[in-house]
Design a protein around this motif. Sequence first.
Motif, PDB file in Angstrom:
ATOM      1  N   ALA A   1       1.079  -0.837   0.263  1.00 20.24           N
ATOM      2  CA  ALA A   1      -0.086  -0.095   0.353  1.00 20.24           C
ATOM      3  C   ALA A   1       0.985   1.321  -0.111  1.00 20.24           C
ATOM      4  O   ALA A   1       1.520   1.207   1.031  1.00 20.24           O
ATOM      5  N   GLN A   2       1.347   2.030  -1.223  1.00 15.42           N
ATOM      6  CA  GLN A   2       2.006   3.292  -1.537  1.00 15.42           C
ATOM      7  C   GLN A   2       0.666   4.617  -1.298  1.00 15.42           C
ATOM      8  O   GLN A   2       0.282   4.297  -2.262  1.00 15.42           O
ATOM      9  N   PHE A   3       1.759   5.217  -0.040  1.00 17.58           N
ATOM     10  CA  PHE A   3       0.623   6.610  -0.106  1.00 17.58           C
ATOM     11  C   PHE A   3       1.599   8.036  -0.823  1.00 17.58           C
ATOM     12  O   PHE A   3       2.827   7.826  -0.233  1.00 17.58           O
ATOM     13  N   ASP A   4       0.953   8.819  -1.021  1.00 15.40           N
ATOM     14  CA  ASP A   4       2.209   9.931  -1.739  1.00 15.40           C
ATOM     15  C   ASP A   4       1.926  11.184  -0.405  1.00 15.40           C
ATOM     16  O   ASP A   4       2.507  12.187  -0.436  1.00 15.40           O
ATOM     17  N   SER A   5       0.608  11.513   0.023  1.00 13.76           N
ATOM     18  CA  SER A   5       0.056  12.398   1.361  1.00 13.76           C
ATOM     19  C   SER A   5       0.077  13.146   0.946  1.00 13.76           C
ATOM     20  O   SER A   5       1.259  14.364   1.638  1.00 13.76           O
ATOM     21  N   LYS A   6       1.004  13.516  -0.785  1.00 10.27           N
ATOM     22  CA  LYS A   6       1.157  15.332  -1.156  1.00 10.27           C
ATOM     23  C   LYS A   6       0.087  15.873  -2.356  1.00 10.27           C
ATOM     24  O   LYS A   6       0.225  15.091  -3.577  1.00 10.27           O
ATOM     25  N   THR A   7      -0.051  16.784  -2.064  1.00  6.97           N
ATOM     26  CA  THR A   7      -0.561  17.400  -1.327  1.00  6.97           C
ATOM     27  C   THR A   7      -2.192  17.227  -0.101  1.00  6.97           C
ATOM     28  O   THR A   7      -2.655  17.862   0.910  1.00  6.97           O
ATOM     29  N   ASP A   8      -2.831  16.493  -0.625  1.00  8.12           N
ATOM     30  CA  ASP A   8      -4.350  15.806  -0.501  1.00  8.12           C
ATOM     31  C   ASP A   8      -4.370  15.528   0.813  1.00  8.12           C
ATOM     32  O   ASP A   8      -3.562  14.547   0.563  1.00  8.12           O
ATOM     33  N   VAL A   9      -5.257  15.377   1.502  1.00 11.13           N
ATOM     34  CA  VAL A   9      -5.150  14.640   2.704  1.00 11.13           C
ATOM     35  C   VAL A   9      -5.600  13.427   2.556  1.00 11.13           C
ATOM     36  O   VAL A   9      -6.417  12.731   3.551  1.00 11.13           O
TER      37      VAL A   9
ATOM     38  N   ALA B   1      -2.267   4.825  -3.967  1.00 12.55           N
ATOM     39  CA  ALA B   1      -2.241   5.684  -3.219  1.00 12.55           C
ATOM     40  C   ALA B   1      -1.937   7.168  -4.018  1.00 12.55           C
ATOM     41  O   ALA B   1      -1.059   7.441  -3.226  1.00 12.55           O
ATOM     42  N   GLY B   2      -1.132   6.985  -4.869  1.00 10.03           N
ATOM     43  CA  GLY B   2       0.215   8.043  -5.382  1.00 10.03           C
ATOM     44  C   GLY B   2       0.441   8.201  -6.462  1.00 10.03           C
ATOM     45  O   GLY B   2      -0.339   7.159  -7.515  1.00 10.03           O
ATOM     46  N   GLN B   3       1.647   8.065  -6.721  1.00  9.75           N
ATOM     47  CA  GLN B   3       1.800   7.836  -8.480  1.00  9.75           C
ATOM     48  C   GLN B   3       2.701   6.576  -8.331  1.00  9.75           C
ATOM     49  O   GLN B   3       3.772   6.477  -7.568  1.00  9.75           O
ATOM     50  N   SER B   4       3.870   6.702 -10.264  1.00  9.37           N
ATOM     51  CA  SER B   4       4.063   5.496  -9.923  1.00  9.37           C
ATOM     52  C   SER B   4       5.588   5.506  -9.791  1.00  9.37           C
ATOM     53  O   SER B   4       6.557   4.654 -10.383  1.00  9.37           O
ATOM     54  N   ASP B   5       6.015   6.548  -9.201  1.00  8.36           N
ATOM     55  CA  ASP B   5       8.160   6.455  -9.192  1.00  8.36           C
ATOM     56  C   ASP B   5       8.299   6.280  -8.429  1.00  8.36           C
ATOM     57  O   ASP B   5       9.550   4.968  -9.148  1.00  8.36           O
ATOM     58  N   PHE B   6       7.536   6.054  -6.990  1.00  5.10           N
ATOM     59  CA  PHE B   6       8.349   4.354  -6.102  1.00  5.10           C
ATOM     60  C   PHE B   6       8.745   2.617  -6.699  1.00  5.10           C
ATOM     61  O   PHE B   6       9.162   2.733  -6.672  1.00  5.10           O
ATOM     62  N   SER B   7       7.002   3.124  -7.371  1.00  2.00           N
ATOM     63  CA  SER B   7       7.194   1.655  -8.198  1.00  2.00           C
ATOM     64  C   SER B   7       8.103   1.119  -9.136  1.00  2.00           C
ATOM     65  O   SER B   7       8.598   0.328  -9.013  1.00  2.00           O
ATOM     66  N   ALA B   8       8.455   2.583  -9.968  1.00  4.09           N
ATOM     67  CA  ALA B   8       8.904   2.156 -10.859  1.00  4.09           C
ATOM     68  C   ALA B   8      10.835   1.743 -10.414  1.00  4.09           C
ATOM     69  O   ALA B   8      11.278   0.936 -11.353  1.00  4.09           O
ATOM     70  N   ALA B   9      10.826   2.951  -9.666  1.00  2.00           N
ATOM     71  CA  ALA B   9      12.291   1.800  -9.145  1.00  2.00           C
ATOM     72  C   ALA B   9      12.324   0.961  -8.289  1.00  2.00           C
ATOM     73  O   ALA B   9      13.681   0.725  -8.665  1.00  2.00           O
ATOM     74  N   MET B  10      11.448   0.676  -7.388  1.00  2.00           N
ATOM     75  CA  MET B  10      11.120  -0.663  -7.211  1.00  2.00           C
ATOM     76  C   MET B  10      11.317  -2.428  -8.111  1.00  2.00           C
ATOM     77  O   MET B  10      12.394  -2.920  -7.756  1.00  2.00           O
ATOM     78  N   VAL B  11      10.307  -1.509  -9.189  1.00  5.13           N
ATOM     79  CA  VAL B  11      10.963  -2.704 -10.450  1.00  5.13           C
ATOM     80  C   VAL B  11      11.893  -2.964 -10.967  1.00  5.13           C
ATOM     81  O   VAL B  11      12.650  -4.218 -11.699  1.00  5.13           O
ATOM     82  N   SER B  12      12.722  -1.347 -11.199  1.00  6.17           N
ATOM     83  CA  SER B  12      13.534  -1.203 -11.530  1.00  6.17           C
ATOM     84  C   SER B  12      14.952  -2.763 -11.406  1.00  6.17           C
ATOM     85  O   SER B  12      15.191  -2.891 -11.740  1.00  6.17           O
ATOM     86  N   GLU B  13      14.890  -1.844  -9.696  1.00  5.55           N
ATOM     87  CA  GLU B  13      16.225  -3.218  -9.198  1.00  5.55           C
ATOM     88  C   GLU B  13      15.711  -4.495  -9.034  1.00  5.55           C
ATOM     89  O   GLU B  13      16.324  -5.920  -9.270  1.00  5.55           O
ATOM     90  N   ILE B  14      14.449  -5.123  -9.063  1.00  8.84           N
ATOM     91  CA  ILE B  14      13.915  -6.427  -9.842  1.00  8.84           C
ATOM     92  C   ILE B  14      14.413  -6.738 -10.903  1.00  8.84           C
ATOM     93  O   ILE B  14      14.883  -7.790 -10.806  1.00  8.84           O
TER      94      ILE B  14
END
Length: 288
Positions: free
Chosen positions: A48-56, A141-154
Amino acid sequence: MMLKNLMVFVALAFGAVGVQAEQAVTNKTEKSSSLIGKFDTAKDLFLAQFDSKTDVDDIHTIAAVATMLRHPAFAQVNYHAVAGAYGIQDGLYVPAPELFAAAFGDKWSNAHVAKDKALEEVVALVQQTLKKGGDIWIAEAGQSDFSAAMVSEIQQTLPKIDSKSRIHIVQHSEWNQDSATPADLAFVKQYTDYYKIPDGNATGNGTPGFRTEDATLWSRPLADKSVAQLWQVAKAIGEKYNGVEGRYDNKAVAVGGLDFSDTVEMCWIFGYNDIVDVSGFFDVFVHE
């Protein structure tokens, strides 16, 4: 004698077929018993990935996701949460470490404070799961930037893994897509099993609608002792940061309502997509 032997052979043959059929049903039952929707509790990992930026709205979503995970049906779900999984959007972050701790215990990583460390922690969990034959299910629950970094590492560390069939990403928001680094969004669409589902801010579009201005509905989660603290903290943080210092002004939250619209992604993964709205969510997951 030959006739008798033939009859015995036929009986044994039919008996063997019967045993095989019974075993097949048993195996199917055993297999299906570990499934919740599309998720296999015996081997999969839920992120579960959350951006929390900037919407609460993410703050309310954290409470809703944790509420689902505390339901007995989710007792065997292997999960991990990520804070600060945002993209290129402007605006201030909504800090909520106390809520993440209350919601997920030690099963969360803080990419806002230490992105490299968070990525390392998540990659390790993903590697363990994939090596054991499990799949990865990501509610963005946010953007794909973190997911992309993780998949690249995998891809670099486990080159034989087919990320297109083993890593599943679910996204409900066009705004989240537009706020991702374009190259990262394109990357996950190409190299993962990527799903864009209808937006969770409205009902009647194919997913639940988890946004409401009805402030009276707060009484329902706050009456459930098992999750009341989560929702109390989420309510306080939402009210504290909504629209403050240039953050997005969520109109539902501003009038005392609720917005956990990103939770539709988790509902889609785990087979609760038939829930209609906020009240319906509480009917299933809250015990007053």
